[in-house]
Structure formats: structure tokens, C-alpha cells
Design a protein around this motif. Sequence first.
Motif, PDB file in Angstrom:
ATOM      1  N   VAL A  76      26.193  39.945  41.928  1.00 18.34           N
ATOM      2  CA  VAL A  76      26.728  40.869  42.925  1.00 18.34           C
ATOM      3  C   VAL A  76      25.664  41.194  43.976  1.00 18.34           C
ATOM      4  O   VAL A  76      25.932  41.227  45.173  1.00 18.34           O
ATOM      5  CB  VAL A  76      27.242  42.159  42.260  1.00 18.34           C
ATOM      6  CG1 VAL A  76      27.736  43.141  43.317  1.00 18.34           C
ATOM      7  CG2 VAL A  76      28.359  41.849  41.281  1.00 18.34           C
ATOM      8  N   ALA A 331      34.214  40.640  40.868  1.00 16.19           N
ATOM      9  CA  ALA A 331      33.498  41.714  40.171  1.00 16.19           C
ATOM     10  C   ALA A 331      34.467  42.718  39.560  1.00 16.19           C
ATOM     11  O   ALA A 331      34.186  43.305  38.504  1.00 16.19           O
ATOM     12  CB  ALA A 331      32.546  42.411  41.135  1.00 16.19           C
ATOM     13  N   MET A 338      32.801  37.730  36.719  1.00 15.50           N
ATOM     14  CA  MET A 338      31.834  37.749  37.813  1.00 15.50           C
ATOM     15  C   MET A 338      30.684  36.788  37.549  1.00 15.50           C
ATOM     16  O   MET A 338      30.205  36.107  38.464  1.00 15.50           O
ATOM     17  CB  MET A 338      31.295  39.168  38.022  1.00 15.50           C
ATOM     18  CG  MET A 338      30.299  39.280  39.169  1.00 15.50           C
ATOM     19  SD  MET A 338      31.014  38.723  40.744  1.00 15.50           S
ATOM     20  CE  MET A 338      29.554  38.167  41.615  1.00 15.50           C
TER      21      MET A 338
END
Length: 512
Positions: A76, A331, A338
Motif C-alpha cells: 500500500v 486493500a 492486497m
Amino acid sequence: MEEEANLNQFGSKRKMPLGFLFKDASLIFKRDELGLEILHIALPTALALMADPIASLIDTAFIGHIGPVELAAVGVSIAVFNQVSKITIFPLVSVTTSLVAEEDTVSRVNNVTESHNLEESHPKNNEMQNLIPKPDSGKVAPTRTGGNPKIENLEFAKRNIPSASSALVIGGLLGLFQAIFLIIMAKPLLRFMGIKADSPMLTPAIQYLTLRSLGAPAILLSLAMQGIFRGFKDTKTPLYATVVGDVTNIILDSIFIVTFHWGVSGAAIAHVFSQYLISIVLLWTLRKKINLLPPSIADLQFGRFLKSGSLLLARVIAATFCVTLAASLAARLGPIPMAAFQISLQIWLASSLLADGLAVAGQAILASAFAEKDHEKATATAVRVLQHSLVLGLVLAFVLGVGLQFGSKLFTKDIHVLHLISISIPFVAATQPINSLAFVFDGVNFGASDFSYSAYSMVLVAVVSIVCLVIFFYTHGFIGIWIALTIYMSLRMFAGFWRIGSGSGPWQFLRS
């Protein structure tokens, strides 16, 4: 007769949209002057572009063995950092390459003209130079300018390239702003990406993103310099610098993560150190070629950068929002999806970046050709690099389709992550020809300084793709994200094809 020959070679208005990509296909691997020029620019560029994603993949491999939570968190953070960086990097590098290539071409033409005038103004000196005996030893060999010091100074003196100086100033300032922005906005950006306050991914994600943001000034400055070198058609120097930096990154990864057990913080620190090393190497080399700063501030070309850069800024925001939204949706599915999406996306982007080498070669050669109004070379270059990209995409599709069945285990041993990766493999492999053509079409249009069309078409593509992302995510989940990304890249490819294929904009000469 010449115009008729050009029409026969490149096709008429009616034939161009369907046939130009396959024109002179028998010459695709010919090692002529154009083929060698493309190869000498594209190969080092592709290797340099691949070096950083490979380093990121190695980072991912190191972190993947720490745990799936850390892997997802870094995934992320990298998505946030890359998307914010692309908003500034892409316009800067693309505009720099085109403007420097144009200025360098004009500068060289002017230098040749001035050298010719100097030689004509000293005919007797040149004749005397040829009559004077040359000793065989102890003397420097006569130069190709006939020993005229004024002409030699034109060739060997450092040049003033206003667009290069402008790129350095803009790159440094943008890097500082980006670092400050990411450090301050780290938590809100991660929350936007779907990491909740009680998520185990939040703490490692903030650590990685904050530390890696410290390298933003070096990244922006080094990429501005890479744009300058590309404009000079020198892609070997950025390759050497990138390899030095990324090898250092890999060594420091093993020290900080494995030996010191610094986890995700160690990976971020290693990456930051390597970026500053790359920047120093490039700056040291560039100072020998040009005057880094112009004689006066008035010589800086901020206006041209702002005009072209603003168009590409809109384009890159639209493009990066699609990929950022895809990562955000992944996510929201949790750490396992993810993590799988991060690995697949890194491989998808890393392999596709090979085509960027061809895109850069096409852009640099086309910018020079358009500056010289050499339409024949411009068309031949566009056709050749697009044909190369199609072949490259087909090869990548085969390699990834077969290799990822076994290679995905290098990044994680979690069976749930591996299962989701196996689902994404057909999309990652099958889209390679589409991706390659899309990226090279971008380079072709940038080489023609067709920034307006590139911006407006990408905004339209992004709008359609975002709608597809939302619809397919809620109807098909993880697979839906990859379906939408496939549609996104297909639309990008079609937009690039339509411009040159229809003979519109800067390619109107194809219809004459």
C-alpha cells in the motif's frame, strides 16, 4: 515524384489507419542506421527502467518473508508513493526529454553552421595546416577541425541548454515539496487507500512511507537528469548510475533487514540511500557536459515547462488515479488479497516497463526528426518502434504465462496469497502486448510534442476505466480489478493508435 514515393512508402489517408503498423514489417530486425540508433537508446533505457522495479521486487521478496501483513503494508505504501511521485515525475521527465532533444538538435545544427563559416573565413590557415609536416611522435594528432581553436571550442566547450537547467531547478523543488507532503499526509493517504485505524497494516505502512519519502528530492532530481541524458540520446550513463544505486540497495537490504532486523524500516532506509547515490553519480557526470545553471535566470524556460507540463500533469493524474484506485480496492479486500495484488502488480509493471525503453528511443529520435522537419524519418521511426513493441509484448506474454506458474513462490510461501496470484497470472501475461503498444504509442506522441491530445485522451480513458473498476470490483471482486485494468490498458492503446493511425494532429503530413 518524391511526394508520390512517400505516399507509396507510408500509405495514403485511407490505408494508414489499418496498415501503418505493419508497413515494411520485413525491416523490423534490420540492423540499419535507424535500427541501430533505436537499439543503442532503447536497450540501456529498458535495463535502467527495469533496475528499479527489480530492486522493488527484491524488497518485496525480503519483506514477504517477514510476513503477509508487512508485505501488504509495504504494498500500500509503495502504491501511494509511486502514484504521488508519478504526478510530478512523468511530466518532468517527458517534457525534459523532448525539449532537450529539440534544443540539442538545433544547437548542433547551429554549431555545424558556425564551424563551416569559421573554416571559410580562414581558408589560408586551413591550407597551411595541411602543408605543415606532422611529426609522428611527441605531438597530439590534428583534430578533424583542422586545428582551428575557435572551432574546437565549439565542439568541446560545455554547452548552455536552458531546458536542462530548468529541469534541474524544477526537479529539486518538486522533490522537496513531495517529501514534505508525503510525510505530513502519510496517515490520511493510507486511510484513503483502505487501511483502517485498527488494521495491523497501519503502523508498518506509516513507517515505510515516511522514511521512503525522505528520498523524494533525490528521486525527482535524478529523474530530471535522466530526462536530460535521454534528450542527448545518452541512455548508458543513467543505466550505470541506476545499477550502482540498485546494487547498493540490494546489499543494504540484506544488511538492514536480515542482519539488523530493522524490518520495513530497513527496506525504506536502503532505498533512500541508493536514490541519493544515483543522484550524485548523475550530477557529477552531467556537470562535465553542460553548465548546470544558465548565465541568468531569464534564460530558464519555466514557461515551456509549465505549458507542456500542465497538460501532462492532467494526463498522469488521470492515469495514476486508475492504478491507485485499483490498489485501494484490493486493500479493502484485506491483507491477503492486497499482498497478492502487490506482487502481481509489481511484476505487471516491471515487465511492461521494458517497452518504455522503446518509447524513450522513439521519443528522442522523433523529437529530433520533427525539429529538423524530417517527416520521412519520423514516420519510419514510429513504425519501427511500434513493431518492436508488439514483438516484445508477445515474448513477455509467453515468458510470464509460463514463468509465473513457478516464480511466484519466490515472493511468498503463503498458500492463500499464491492462490490469488495464480488467478491474476492470465491477466498479467495476456495484457503484455497491449501494454507494450500503449507505452510506445505514448512515446511516439510525446516525441511529436502532441501533449494536448495525450492529456485529453487519457482523461477520457480514465473516466471510462474508473467506472469499469467500480462496477467490476463490486460484481467480481479480485478478478474484477484485473478485468478493469485490462480494459484500461486497451483503451490507452487504442487512443495512441487513433492519433497516428488517422493522420491527425502533428501527423497530418501522412495524408499529404
